[in-house]
Design a protein around this motif. Structure first.
Motif, mmCIF file in Angstrom:
data_model
loop_
_atom_site.group_PDB
_atom_site.id
_atom_site.type_symbol
_atom_site.label_atom_id
_atom_site.label_comp_id
_atom_site.label_asym_id
_atom_site.label_seq_id
_atom_site.Cartn_x
_atom_site.Cartn_y
_atom_site.Cartn_z
ATOM 1 N N VAL A 1 42.578 53.358 32.018
ATOM 2 C CA VAL A 1 41.440 52.974 32.849
ATOM 3 C C VAL A 1 41.817 53.163 34.312
ATOM 4 O O VAL A 1 42.706 52.480 34.828
ATOM 5 N N VAL A 2 41.148 54.089 34.988
ATOM 6 C CA VAL A 2 41.415 54.353 36.397
ATOM 7 C C VAL A 2 40.461 53.505 37.233
ATOM 8 O O VAL A 2 39.248 53.696 37.191
ATOM 9 N N GLY A 3 41.019 52.563 37.978
ATOM 10 C CA GLY A 3 40.231 51.595 38.735
ATOM 11 C C GLY A 3 40.679 50.207 38.342
ATOM 12 O O GLY A 3 40.383 49.760 37.230
ATOM 13 N N SER A 4 41.426 49.557 39.236
ATOM 14 C CA SER A 4 42.021 48.269 38.872
ATOM 15 C C SER A 4 41.330 47.095 39.540
ATOM 16 O O SER A 4 41.905 46.027 39.694
ATOM 17 N N GLY A 5 40.068 47.295 39.953
ATOM 18 C CA GLY A 5 39.297 46.202 40.511
ATOM 19 C C GLY A 5 38.682 45.344 39.421
ATOM 20 O O GLY A 5 39.063 45.438 38.239
ATOM 21 N N PRO A 6 37.734 44.489 39.778
ATOM 22 C CA PRO A 6 37.120 43.600 38.781
ATOM 23 C C PRO A 6 36.483 44.344 37.606
ATOM 24 O O PRO A 6 36.552 43.888 36.473
ATOM 25 N N ILE A 7 35.851 45.493 37.875
ATOM 26 C CA ILE A 7 35.244 46.259 36.785
ATOM 27 C C ILE A 7 36.320 46.787 35.848
ATOM 28 O O ILE A 7 36.216 46.683 34.618
ATOM 29 N N GLY A 8 37.375 47.356 36.418
ATOM 30 C CA GLY A 8 38.467 47.863 35.598
ATOM 31 C C GLY A 8 39.124 46.787 34.774
ATOM 32 O O GLY A 8 39.447 46.987 33.597
ATOM 33 N N GLY B 1 45.681 51.848 39.484
ATOM 34 C CA GLY B 1 45.105 51.491 40.765
ATOM 35 C C GLY B 1 45.703 52.296 41.899
ATOM 36 O O GLY B 1 46.506 53.217 41.689
ATOM 37 N N ARG B 2 45.333 51.938 43.106
ATOM 38 C CA ARG B 2 45.828 52.665 44.280
ATOM 39 C C ARG B 2 47.346 52.566 44.381
ATOM 40 O O ARG B 2 48.025 53.528 44.726
ATOM 41 N N ARG B 3 47.851 51.399 44.093
ATOM 42 C CA ARG B 3 49.296 51.195 44.146
ATOM 43 C C ARG B 3 49.734 50.370 42.934
ATOM 44 O O ARG B 3 48.917 49.704 42.294
ATOM 45 N N ALA B 4 51.029 50.426 42.633
ATOM 46 C CA ALA B 4 51.565 49.682 41.496
ATOM 47 C C ALA B 4 51.662 48.206 41.834
ATOM 48 O O ALA B 4 52.165 47.827 42.885
ATOM 49 N N THR B 5 51.121 47.377 40.948
ATOM 50 C CA THR B 5 51.260 45.932 41.050
ATOM 51 C C THR B 5 51.578 45.426 39.655
ATOM 52 O O THR B 5 51.772 46.216 38.726
ATOM 53 N N ASP B 6 51.616 44.142 39.484
ATOM 54 C CA ASP B 6 51.922 43.559 38.187
ATOM 55 C C ASP B 6 50.890 44.005 37.152
ATOM 56 O O ASP B 6 49.713 43.664 37.245
ATOM 57 N N GLY B 7 51.326 44.783 36.189
ATOM 58 C CA GLY B 7 50.441 45.234 35.123
ATOM 59 C C GLY B 7 49.554 46.407 35.481
ATOM 60 O O GLY B 7 48.691 46.801 34.696
ATOM 61 N N VAL B 8 49.741 46.995 36.672
ATOM 62 C CA VAL B 8 48.906 48.109 37.114
ATOM 63 C C VAL B 8 49.795 49.269 37.537
ATOM 64 O O VAL B 8 50.755 49.096 38.285
ATOM 65 N N HIS B 9 49.465 50.463 37.033
ATOM 66 C CA HIS B 9 50.194 51.674 37.415
ATOM 67 C C HIS B 9 49.634 52.232 38.718
ATOM 68 O O HIS B 9 48.432 52.142 38.990
ATOM 69 N N ALA B 10 50.487 52.847 39.515
ATOM 70 C CA ALA B 10 50.043 53.512 40.737
ATOM 71 C C ALA B 10 49.300 54.800 40.388
ATOM 72 O O ALA B 10 49.553 55.432 39.351
ATOM 73 N N PHE B 11 48.383 55.197 41.262
ATOM 74 C CA PHE B 11 47.560 56.379 41.018
ATOM 75 C C PHE B 11 48.409 57.625 40.809
ATOM 76 O O PHE B 11 48.063 58.486 39.994
ATOM 77 N N THR C 1 36.755 57.743 46.824
ATOM 78 C CA THR C 1 37.488 57.843 48.075
ATOM 79 C C THR C 1 38.022 59.266 48.194
ATOM 80 O O THR C 1 37.884 60.081 47.280
ATOM 81 N N ASP C 2 38.658 59.564 49.314
ATOM 82 C CA ASP C 2 39.259 60.890 49.473
ATOM 83 C C ASP C 2 40.305 61.143 48.394
ATOM 84 O O ASP C 2 40.482 62.276 47.932
ATOM 85 N N ALA C 3 40.994 60.093 47.963
ATOM 86 C CA ALA C 3 42.055 60.249 46.964
ATOM 87 C C ALA C 3 41.500 60.468 45.562
ATOM 88 O O ALA C 3 42.114 61.162 44.742
ATOM 89 N N THR C 4 40.333 59.881 45.258
ATOM 90 C CA THR C 4 39.814 59.955 43.890
ATOM 91 C C THR C 4 38.777 61.056 43.694
ATOM 92 O O THR C 4 38.479 61.419 42.554
ATOM 93 N N ARG C 5 38.216 61.578 44.764
ATOM 94 C CA ARG C 5 37.197 62.632 44.626
ATOM 95 C C ARG C 5 37.778 63.839 43.885
ATOM 96 O O ARG C 5 38.807 64.375 44.248
#
Length: 329
Positions: free
Chosen positions: A152-159, A177-187, A207-211
């Motif tokens: 799942v690409v997108g680590s916000g509330p929807i993700g 997500g944009r960056r690696a955090t606990d339980g989330v892989h970096a883009f 965003t420019d990174a995800t387009r």
């Protein structure tokens, strides 16, 4: 971010595209409402307005009419959507105007939509409906989703909501997500995650990174059994590359709720592909969703008039509500 009208009332302009927010006039207290449908009406309504509600979040009217002369008094823009790509243009981003979105309204509905698409593919719902139309009895075996891998690409509330529901049916879920955090892989880890992905779910902000993040190169990293589900924004995908991969059998299927051009043109090959589910940008739109959007805006309007912290303030550098502005990326 506290931002105040500096008075007990405010002037709210609403860009609504012909479908005005239900019950808004009863929810805004003593605020003055100016309704605008077209860019011309918006240009007439903006002078003297300190709040702009973009109810028609598909319109680019705000970008088209924006000028220092029309927006001298404007302090806050709120969009009735989770994505902000239609209003996050350079002139607004460089201004003092605070931008907020409707984060939180669509999380669970969109997660249910994604789960439904996963199950529809696994249980060959489209095949059963086609056979039913032909009155054909044909026994088949279907797939189980337990043990399948969803990226799942997108680590916000929807993700996170998507990950919760997919995990509940036994799937292994990896959040990106944009960056690696606990339980989330970096883009930038995504290419290494694609080769064993069964379902690639796109729920990231544009965003420019995800387009254009899903293109021929990234598709080539996915196994042929993979399905793509896009509930984020159409331009996350290079649509011609996806169409080519689906037609060639390079991917097993796609469920697409958003597209590069909306409405999806009638001559698009996506309409007639048997391994594609097309829906008209409705994954988060459940019964009562408009009332929830009005409720969120009305609550923020009270905060605005009182000089209190606004909900869902968008980080103008990142293009989404960040953890430092009341949300997560």
């Amino acid at each position: 971010m506290p931002v105040s009208a500096g008075q007990d009332s405010s002037t709210v302009t609403v860009l609504h595209g012909g479908d005005a927010p239900p019950g808004l006039s009863e929810r805004v207290g003593g605020s003055r409402l100016r309704l605008a449908v077209s860019p011309e009406e918006l240009a007439d309504a903006l002078p003297g307005s300190d709040v702009l509600l973009t109810w028609d979040f598909t319109s680019d009217a705000v970008r088209r009419v924006w000028s220092p002369e029309l927006t001298t008094d404007l302090r806050w823009v709120h969009t009735a959507s989770a994505g902000v790509d239609k209003v996050a243009f350079p002139e607004l981003l460089a201004s003092r105007v605070v931008l907020t979105n409707s984060r939180g309204v669509f999380d669970r509905p969109m997660a249910e939509f994604v789960l439904g698409a996963v199950l529809a593919f696994a249980k060959d719902t489209a095949g059963s409906l086609a056979l039913q139309r032909d009155a054909t009895w044909r026994h088949r075996e279907t797939e189980t989703v337990a043990g399948k891998i969803a990226t799942v690409v997108g680590s916000g509330p929807i993700g996170h909501a998507i990950a919760h529901l997919l995990g509940a049916v036994g799937m292994t879920v990896r959040l990106v997500g944009r960056r690696a955090t606990d339980g989330v892989h970096a883009f930038d880890e995504l290419p290494g995650l694609l080769p064993d992905t069964d379902f690639l779910v796109l729920a990231a902000p544009l965003t420019d990174a995800t387009r254009g993040m899903l293109h021929t190169g990234t598709i080539a990293l996915l196994p042929e059994r993979a399905r793509v589900i896009n509930v984020g924004r159409g331009p996350l995908v290079v649509q011609d590359d996806l169409v080519g991969a689906l037609a060639a059998g390079r991917l097993a299927g796609a469920a697409l709720d958003v597209f590069e051009v909306e409405p999806l043109p009638a001559d698009s090959p996506l309409w007639t592909m048997e391994n594609v589910l097309v829906s008209p940008h409705m994954s988060g739109d459940v019964v009562g969703w408009k009332d929830m959007l009005v409720e969120l805006f009305a609550d923020n309007l009270v905060r605005f008039r009182e000089g209190a912290e606004l909900r869902n303030v968008v980080d103008k550098e990142r293009g989404y509500v960040s953890s430092t502005s009341g949300g997560i990326q």
